[in-house]
Design an enzyme around this catalytic site. Structure first.
Site, short mmCIF file in Angstrom:
data_model
loop_
_atom_site.label_atom_id
_atom_site.label_comp_id
_atom_site.label_asym_id
_atom_site.label_seq_id
_atom_site.Cartn_x
_atom_site.Cartn_y
_atom_site.Cartn_z
N SER A 58 -7.20 1.74 -11.69
CA SER A 58 -6.34 2.08 -10.55
C SER A 58 -4.86 1.86 -10.85
CB SER A 58 -6.74 1.27 -9.32
OG SER A 58 -6.50 -0.11 -9.52
N LYS A 115 -4.64 -3.20 -0.74
CA LYS A 115 -3.49 -3.10 -1.65
C LYS A 115 -2.20 -2.89 -0.88
CE LYS A 115 -6.20 -1.35 -5.56
NZ LYS A 115 -6.52 -0.18 -6.40
#
Length: 802
Positions: A655, A698
């Site tokens: 990611s 996140k």
């Protein structure tokens, strides 16, 4: 091409309570289906439970948070109610082989009856048999037999005495035996002196007669012994006859009562034979207690062998049994042979056989957690053996592994007729399927639970009915419309998508219970949205201490995170920490340095053995992107070192590959990146930005850092376009987005992201392979060309020196 900046309504699903059509759960009916969604698993369970083949056992694949136990037990109990009640099982004494107790199968409830009937039989016989031996009829017959014996014996003695007398001898009968003595003419016995005084001829004659009479005496003794033997046999037959008359009546009643039950009739016949064989045990009446002060009880005959051990009692079971075994040790599953201490030794018998869960579930269903079962290797291996052989062996575990060398029982195995249902994680299922051949042979039905379901009108109504069912079942305060709306949003948060409802109903139920607590503390009559919100925040607060410590370190600049200003070759990537009960996101500074070289993109984490395989793959993709875009007309003479700053643990996942590429492009172009924008998203070799996991955590992690350091109105996060539907950000972030203090950009290409971060266009490649001047890609191309020329120059210089 600068990506899409998301609006407040796009970053969080907001449910309007008015659209629900109800004011509280009091207006909502219960969920008749009992199970919300999970049609695939329900269908599989329905097949596995109703399919009679005992080679088709079931594995329910799903985590505990999906309510695996509740779903399994609900469906199994529903099926069990429609099934017939299975048999009782009893262990009884084996008169032919005492070390191998017999197993008897009886209709449900008849095991108790047999136990009581056998206990009554023994008590009755202990009373009636002594009475029979004391009866006048028995005593008369016994006296008649003895009288006849005495007459016959007297006659034999009379005949012998006449013969002895005729030969001049006297017959002397004593308890020690019979003997003959020479007689005088007046009939009195001779003394030894009298015999010595006789002439030699008379002595010799007396000796011959004595020897002949001794033979006759011996023959008579044998006849007497035969008569005594016949007497004993007659008395024994009489005793047997008397006992059979008593026992036969009771046994015949039991035979008629248990006619048609295989094994019981033969067992009763053996009982009758054994009672007759041991009639003396019943003949004596109980001895009176010994006098004080030191009473030592006299040894009494044991009647344990006539007892019945009701091993499995289904007299009160309705339908088929459903047994959940939370602690599947060997003895809990397969039973035990118990022992007791007696005179310093451990002894056992068939009455000390104890059943296990397999015995109790026989004819029904056994539910076990796979992970609990696998903790006990003997349990797992023997369970597979029981399923394969369809027999339950009751054995000592200690004997199996060689700890006991003493003699023990070997009970007759009981047929195994239950369905075994394992519950566990899908990962465990796949491991067992791949590495355990027996597992795939017997657990042929997989019931896979889903994590979420589409959030459409039908599923939303089912979800509300499931909530109403929980509230009514647990007697909680009703939820008003605002609480129901917030609960739907919370379900979407758990699912991690706006268009999905989570099926983690146990978690949702716990939140409702906590909200009930806060509502009750405030004295409210209904659970409102603020009560749910408090419950959610309190759950988070109890678990987020590690996150607060990391945020504190960032705030104090112990972890270097820059959220404003510009810097070349540096960017904020985003990662997620999963602690099991709580997960949170945090930014990580990613830096890139470049130089002339041949190594390409060097992953420092990999060199330090701190990079997982997926992360390493993501870094290699960066080099593939550079080759595809920039090295069509020149070699790649670059060494770029890529580092996760202040990271001291293993890094995995791809990611961060998008952020790594943006930092690399910044280092190559020399154009600084705005540090107030964090990036998440994986990259393809063709420049596509691909979706990642943990998107909400996140963003929330970076927002908290920006909020602590001060929001500037320019900060935000770049995410993949494919992740937009997964956004369920907290209200404070939605508010900041609405006020323009924080931004979320959604991109699908590298070009969009680099323009947002640098404020410069990325540049589109022309037909001749070049890029427009002033663009990021033009500057990167020029830098790589410059490095290639430097490499050529060094190569020429080295060649000339040689």
């Amino acid at each position: 091409m600068a990506g899409k900046i998301l609006q407040p309504e796009e970053v969080r699903l907001k449910i309007d309570p008015k659209t629900l059509g109800v004011t509280s759960t009091e207006e909502i009916g219960i969920l008749e289906e009992r199970i919300l969604a999970q049609e695939r698993a329900v269908r599989a369970l329905d097949f596995g439970l109703n399919f009679e083949d005992l080679d088709f056992h079931i594995y329910v694949a799903g985590t505990a948070s999906l309510g695996t136990s509740y779903i399994t037990r609900s469906l199994v109990e529903l099926q069990a109610k429609e099934r017939p009640t299975p048999s009782d099982w009893c262990y009884v004494y084996n008169f032919k082989d005492p070390d191998a107790p017999r197993a008897l199968e009886l209709p449900p409830g008849r095991g108790r009856e047999l136990k009581k009937d056998m206990a009554d039989l023994v008590e009755n016989l202990k009373q009636r048999i002594p009475e029979a031996f004391e009866s006048e009829a028995y005593l008369n017959r016994k006296e008649s037999i003895i009288r006849e014996f005495n007459v016959r014996r007297a006659k034999i003695f009379e005949e012998l005495e006449q013969k002895v007398k005729a030969e001049g001898f006297i017959l002397n009968v004593e308890p020690m035996g019979m003997m003959i003595i020479p007689a005088k003419e007046d009939g009195t016995p001779m003394t030894p002196q009298d015999v010595q005084a006789l002439p030699e001829e008379k002595k010799e004659l007396l000796k011959r007669k004595s020897e002949e009479l001794q033979k006759e005496l011996n023959a008579t003794a044998r006849r007497i012994q035969q008569l005594e033997k016949e007497l004993r046999e007659q008395l024994k037959r009489l005793d047997r006859e008397i006992v059979l008359n008593v026992v036969g009546t009771y046994i015949q009643e039991l035979r008629e009562k248990y006619a048609g039950i295989p094994g019981v009739t033969s067992y009763l016949n053996e009982v009758q034979e054994d009672i007759v064989k041991h009639l003396d045990d019943f003949r004596q009446r109980p001895a009176p207690p010994p006098p004080m002060p030191f009473p030592i009880p006299a040894p009494q005959p044991s009647f344990t062998r006539y007892e019945v051990n009701v091993f499995v009692d289904n007299s009160e079971t309705k339908g088929a049994p459903v047994v959940f075994e939370p602690n599947p040790t060997y003895t809990n599953l397969f039973g035990a042979i118990e022992r007791k201490a007696q005179f310093g030794a451990l002894i056992t018998d068939f009455t000390m056989l104890k059943p296990g869960s397999l015995h109790k579930a026989n004819g029904g269903f056994l539910i076990v957690r796979a992970l609990d079962l696998l903790k006990y290797p003997f349990s797992w291996e023997n369970l597979k053996r029981a399923i394969k052989t369809r027999k339950i062996y009751l054995e000592d575990l200690a004997e199996q592994i060689g700890l006991f060398t003493t003699k023990t029982l070997k009970p007759e195995p009981i047929p195994f007729r239950a369905k075994v249902i394992l519950q566990g994680d899908p990962f465990i299922y796949h491991l067992l399927y791949l590495f355990d051949e027996t597992f795939r042979e017997v657990f042929k039905v997989k019931a896979h639970l889903d994590r979420w379901v589409d959030r459409d009108e039908l599923r939303t109504q089912q979800f509300l009915r499931a909530v109403a069912t929980m509230v009514k079942r647990d007697k909680l305060l009703p939820l008003d419309a605002t609480a129901l709306a917030r609960l739907i949003e919370f379900s979407c948060e758990l699912a991690g998508r706006q268009d999905k409802l989570s099926l983690e109903l146990p978690v949702i139920q716990d939140v409702i219970k906590e909200a009930h607590f806060w509502a009750k503390r405030e004295g409210a009559s209904q659970i409102k949205a603020e009560h749910l919100e408090r419950a959610i925040k309190e759950r988070e607060y109890r678990a987020n201490l590690p996150e607060e410590h990391i945020q504190e370190m960032i705030e104090k600049d112990l972890l270097k995170i820059q959220v404003d200003g510009y810097q070349v070759g540096s960017i904020n990537g985003l990662s997620v920490y999963d602690l099991g009960d709580y997960s949170f996101g945090r930014p990580t500074r990613i830096t890139v340095n470049i130089s002339l070289g041949k190594e390409g993109v060097v992953n420092i984490e990999r060199e330090a053995e701190l990079s997982g395989k997926i992360h390493t793959k993501g870094v290699l993709i960066l080099a593939g992107f550079l080759r595809e875009r920039f090295v069509y007309d020149k070699p790649l003479t670059l060494t770029a070192t890529l580092c996760f700053e202040q990271s001291y643990g293993l890094i995995d996942g791809d990611s961060a590959s998008g952020a790594e590429l943006f930092a690399l492009l910044s280092a190559l172009s020399g154009v600084p990146i705005y540090q107030g924008i964090a990036v998440t998203g994986s990259i393809s070799q063709k420049g596509d930005i691909q979706p990642v996991g943990g998107i909400n955590k996140k963003i929330e992690g970076f927002f908290k850092v920006c909020e602590k350091k001060g929001l500037t109105g320019k900060q935000g996060v770049i995410i993949p376009q494919a992740n937009v539907k997964e956004l369920m950000l907290k209200e404070e972030i939605v508010k900041a987005v609405a006020e323009g203090k924080f931004h979320i950009w959604a991109i699908s290409r590298v070009e969009e992201g680099i323009e947002i971060l640098t404020g410069k266009p990325a540049g589109e490649r022309r037909p001749d392979g070049t890029y427009p001047e002033g663009t990021i890609f033009y500057l990167v191309d020029q830098k790589l060309r410059e490095l290639a020329e430097l490499a050529r120059s060094f190569a020429r210089a080295e060649k000339e020196e040689k």
